[in-house]
Design an enzyme around this catalytic site. Structure first.
Site, PDB file in Angstrom:
ATOM      1  N   GLU A  20      21.141  24.154  31.157  1.00  0.00           N
ATOM      2  CA  GLU A  20      22.202  24.812  31.925  1.00  0.00           C
ATOM      3  C   GLU A  20      23.410  23.878  31.978  1.00  0.00           C
ATOM      4  O   GLU A  20      23.324  22.773  32.512  1.00  0.00           O
ATOM      5  CB  GLU A  20      21.722  25.135  33.332  1.00  0.00           C
ATOM      6  CG  GLU A  20      22.734  25.919  34.145  1.00  0.00           C
ATOM      7  CD  GLU A  20      22.218  26.304  35.517  1.00  0.00           C
ATOM      8  OE1 GLU A  20      22.550  27.407  35.992  1.00  0.00           O
ATOM      9  OE2 GLU A  20      21.476  25.500  36.119  1.00  0.00           O
ATOM     10  N   CYS A  33      25.291  30.621  38.263  1.00  0.00           N
ATOM     11  CA  CYS A  33      23.925  30.422  37.772  1.00  0.00           C
ATOM     12  C   CYS A  33      23.448  31.582  36.914  1.00  0.00           C
ATOM     13  O   CYS A  33      22.547  31.411  36.083  1.00  0.00           O
ATOM     14  CB  CYS A  33      22.978  30.207  38.944  1.00  0.00           C
ATOM     15  SG  CYS A  33      23.184  31.407  40.263  1.00  0.00           S
ATOM     16  N   GLU A  42      16.695  30.193  44.935  1.00  0.00           N
ATOM     17  CA  GLU A  42      17.480  30.759  43.835  1.00  0.00           C
ATOM     18  C   GLU A  42      18.040  29.568  43.088  1.00  0.00           C
ATOM     19  O   GLU A  42      18.858  28.820  43.609  1.00  0.00           O
ATOM     20  CB  GLU A  42      18.581  31.676  44.379  1.00  0.00           C
ATOM     21  CG  GLU A  42      19.251  32.505  43.291  1.00  0.00           C
ATOM     22  CD  GLU A  42      20.547  31.884  42.820  1.00  0.00           C
ATOM     23  OE1 GLU A  42      20.537  31.293  41.721  1.00  0.00           O
ATOM     24  OE2 GLU A  42      21.555  31.984  43.529  1.00  0.00           O
ATOM     25  N   LYS A  59      22.962  23.979  56.153  1.00  0.00           N
ATOM     26  CA  LYS A  59      23.596  22.819  55.519  1.00  0.00           C
ATOM     27  C   LYS A  59      24.360  23.294  54.297  1.00  0.00           C
ATOM     28  O   LYS A  59      23.766  23.554  53.253  1.00  0.00           O
ATOM     29  CB  LYS A  59      22.575  21.759  55.085  1.00  0.00           C
ATOM     30  CG  LYS A  59      23.268  20.461  54.600  1.00  0.00           C
ATOM     31  CD  LYS A  59      22.414  19.627  53.688  1.00  0.00           C
ATOM     32  CE  LYS A  59      22.556  19.991  52.241  1.00  0.00           C
ATOM     33  NZ  LYS A  59      23.913  19.692  51.661  1.00  0.00           N
TER      34      LYS A  59
END
Length: 476
Positions: free
Chosen positions: A379, A279, A245, A170
């Site tokens: 973040e 990231c 992750e 997906k």
């Protein structure tokens, strides 16, 4: 013929069980440039059933057969290279030059690294009279993000196939077109029916269903920590393996003996690369307190020189962020940084001058950032750099590790031995010393809330294998 409204299941392009259309938005124009179908639980069931049916035969294929398949995939990937680059540029706003040089190149590099790793991978070993076997784990649900589409698709699909697993992918519904191109490559490569399947859709309607499905043996997920927690909880009901992750807030420690001009300049560029949507970006720059103003001067000049613009233009180095949601989140955090008292060196709220439409963010540098400020903790996932001061090395290490994340860390020093000592104390899955070249054979993954499991080359293959010990096998 466009396959944008279809799914790839059991070796064929098929219509969704229940029609459901979603616009795909070009972040440079804020307008739809195509549409995709959104799947449902019924589509997931069909794809997983195909993967389950194919697993028995595919799991017993030889190393040479899987190598031949991966080499065909790589050859066709190279043929479709420009199509991939243009798809990524359009769907997520990556400048076309960057899309070719980095985004499409990442998938190519990971295919090459997986092939090289598979050539010598040890699926069996002898320990005394016990034989150890590493066997494919089964049907794998792969859920990938929008920020590095091909990097993450290939990081999951290639090692899963190398291991002998079958998969349902997906891709992100925000940037799905490159995933459809990849599925066309898988079809053209002659991938056996059911070994690779693609269902587009949202996290709740497709991703979560995949994670909780009793016929899925493993979930490999890349995305936000918030979404990763939902995936892990859902998967826990069926006690399946989950490799993740997730997010990051990586520190970049610039030690006093570093080449300051180089270290700050490359640190800013590293933070702003991919419009800040990585990231593992070095988003927290840590500098000696007595050189803070020097760092602000250098960083401000680098940020001010960044050319933000139309991703279709060859000279553009930074495009828009991916969506209205991301744009609004970044704007909110920039405003929070100002309100909480950080020094705005360059950038700030709003679009860059001359850009009235599109999700363009002003490259922003904050100085005098305190470790407790929101912009030092959360973040941001945009071109926003926070510069913090440290009193001494112990203080720098303490600040660097004072985060819920642990994906990456960066250390700059003229003394490589010293840099290695600091690296040993970083609580992060990857530590980069003096801005090295990208290494596709290094393990990639995080500590703490940045996830678990490792990707790239043989590290990725290991994640898709179960370990069986046959005790009493006898001497080799």
């Amino acid at each position: 013929m466009s396959h944008h409204l279809k799914f790839f299941i059991d070796g064929a392009w098929v219509d969704p069980v229940t029609p459901n259309i979603l616009d795909v938005i070009d972040p440079a124009t804020e307008e739809a440039f195509t549409q995709i179908s959104i799947g449902s639980a019924a589509d997931v069931d069909r794809a997983i059933a195909a993967a389950r049916a194919a697993f028995g035969a595919f799991s017993t294929t030889s190393r040479d057969e899987r190598l031949a398949l991966l080499r065909r995939i790589l050859a066709l990937y190279n043929e479709r290279y420009e199509d991939i680059a243009r798809a990524v540029s359009r769907e997520m706003g990556a400048p076309i030059t960057f899309a070719r040089r980095a985004q499409a190149a990442a998938g190519q590099a990971h295919l090459e690294a997986t092939i090289a790793a598979l050539e010598t991978f040890a699926f069996e070993e002898q320990r005394g009279t016990t034989r150890i076997f590493r066997e494919p784990i089964g049907v794998c649900a792969l859920i990938t993000p929008w920020n590095w589409p091909l990097n993450q698709i290939v990081c999951k699909v290639a090692p899963a196939i190398a291991a002998g697993c079958t998969v349902v992918l997906k891709p992100s519904e925000i940037a799905p077109v490159s995933g459809i191109v990849f599925a066309e490559i898988m079809e053209a490569a002659g991938t056996p029916k059911g070994v690779f399947n693609l269902v587009n859709g949202t996290g709740p309607d497709v991703g979560q269903v995949m994670a909780g499905h009793p016929e899925v043996d493993m979930v490999s997920f890349t995305g936000s920590t918030r979404a990763g927690i939902i995936v892990a909880r859902t998967a826990a009901e069926t006690v399946k393996r989950v490799a993740q992750e997730l997010g990051g807030k990586s520190a970049n420690i610039i030690l006093p003996d570093a080449d300051f001009e180089r270290a700050v300049t490359k640190g800013v560029r590293g933070c702003f690369g991919n419009s800040g949507q990585s990231c593992d970006a070095p988003t927290r720059m840590l500098v000696p307190v007595d050189r803070h103003e020097e760092a602000l001067r250098i960083a401000g000049a680098v940020a001010a020189a960044v050319k933000v613009g139309d991703p279709r233009e060859e000279e553009t180095t930074h495009g828009p962020v991916v969506s209205a949601t991301q744009f609004e989140k970044i704007q909110r955090l920039i405003e929070t940084g100002i309100r909480e008292g950080a020094t705005l060196v360059v950038g700030g709220p709003g679009r860059p001058e001359g850009l009235e439409r599109g999700y363009y963010v002003r490259p922003t540098v904050f100085g005098h950032v305190a470790n407790g400020m929101t912009i030092a903790r959360e973040e941001i996932f945009g071109p926003v750099l926070s510069i913090l001061s440290y009193e001494d090395e112990e203080h720098a290490i303490r600040i660097a590790n004072d985060t819920v994340y642990g994906l990456a860390a960066y250390v700059q020093s003229r003394d490589i031995g010293h840099a290695r000592q600091v690296a040993a104390r970083m609580r992060a899955g990857s530590v980069y010393l003096n801005y090295p070249e990208w290494d596709t054979t290094a393990p990639f993954g995080g500590y703490k809330q940045s996830g678990n499991g490792r990707e790239y080359a043989d590290w990725g293959i290991h994640d898709f294998l179960e370990i069986k010990g046959v005790v009493g096998w006898g001497e080799a």
